[in-house]
Design an enzyme around this catalytic site. Sequence first.
Site, short mmCIF file in Angstrom:
data_model
loop_
_atom_site.label_atom_id
_atom_site.label_comp_id
_atom_site.label_asym_id
_atom_site.label_seq_id
_atom_site.Cartn_x
_atom_site.Cartn_y
_atom_site.Cartn_z
N LYS A 53 4.26 -4.09 -8.10
CA LYS A 53 3.36 -2.73 -8.06
C LYS A 53 3.92 -1.65 -9.12
CE LYS A 53 1.72 -3.88 -3.62
NZ LYS A 53 1.81 -3.76 -1.99
N GLN A 97 5.01 -0.52 2.19
CA GLN A 97 4.88 -1.90 2.48
C GLN A 97 5.18 -2.49 3.70
OE1 GLN A 97 3.90 -3.45 -0.57
NE2 GLN A 97 3.99 -5.45 0.73
N ASP A 120 -3.98 2.22 0.23
CA ASP A 120 -3.96 0.81 0.95
C ASP A 120 -5.43 0.84 1.73
OD1 ASP A 120 -2.19 -1.46 0.48
OD2 ASP A 120 -0.57 -0.11 1.77
N1 GUN Z 1 2.11 -6.48 3.20
C1 GUN Z 1 1.13 -7.53 2.83
N2 GUN Z 1 0.05 -6.95 1.96
C2 GUN Z 1 -0.03 -5.83 2.03
C3 GUN Z 1 -0.72 -4.66 1.43
O1 GUN Z 1 -1.65 -4.90 0.68
N3 GUN Z 1 -0.29 -3.45 1.33
C4 GUN Z 1 0.98 -3.05 2.09
N4 GUN Z 1 1.31 -1.87 2.26
N5 GUN Z 1 1.73 -3.91 2.73
C5 GUN Z 1 1.16 -5.46 2.68
#
Ligand code: GUN
Length: 296
Positions: A53, A97, A120
């Site tokens: 990211k 995350q 998100d």
């Molecule tokens: N953990 C697994 N997939 C995701 C996601 O799309 N966003 C976040 N923040 N954590 C995750």
Amino acid sequence: MALIIDGKQVSQKILAELKEKTRELKETKGITPGIALLLVGDNPASKSYVASKKKACEELGYFSIVEHLPETTPEAEVLKLIHDWNHDERIHGILVQLPLPRHINELKVTLSIKPSKDVDGFHPENFGRLVIGLPGFRPCTPAGIIELLKFYKLPTSGKHIVVVGRSNIVGKPVANLLYQKNPDANAIVTICHTGASDLRRFTRSADIVIAAIGKPKFITSDFLTNGVVVIDVGINRVDDPSSPKGYKIVGDVDFDDVEPIASAITPVPGGVGPMTIAMLMKNTFLSASGELKYEA
Ligand code: GUN
């Protein structure tokens, strides 16, 4: 021979468009999209997602803050950081995350993110907006799936879509997006999960199956009918002594078994995965540019 849905190619196209739009936004309005990424602990998969990211932000010219805190960080410290980012004008998107360490209440953290920065799309405010069809941030993986179906002109309207998996991140939101009354959706949606006494009864009647269960190669051809479209959301690490890393990534679908009977299928890796980051970057751009009319 199934059409192989190339998420890498589609995501690169979206990212290239965003890069150009970002350049314009900086030039015309002096706004640089900004995102804050928080990683707590050292989960190897999470570390690799956050690194990807961050790289995408650099490539697009976004401003980014990446905080990597130790596993033992108190919940209050996480909440304080989010509070600060909620009030930081350089930051248009906040991403924590998941999963978080067990002593940190994930829901409390999700609720602490200002909904208009929740790129998100995990905050209940955004989930509610999705369900009733109001503007808001859509979760990235589900939004990426919709984009892929649209790009390849795979119709959903009037089709039976079976979603296998009921997670808050994928199963529930993608199902809710797909039955909405708009041309990119309008499907008849069934949500299944591994608790079904006879899962095949449902998946065999599907025009499109979306597998988001987190079980390696769980969906085999006997779950499906000829001509089905298969979207594999799984990212499972399985041991592979022949690989230098000692593991390989496989989906929730047994690709080699299913591909011959499918009309279209996403590979793993290179299918849905790359779309998640592209949609995160898109959400952040929409937040920065003000294109997403967040207020009701
Ligand atoms: N953990 C697994 N997939 C995701 C996601 O799309 N966003 C976040 N923040 N954590 C995750």
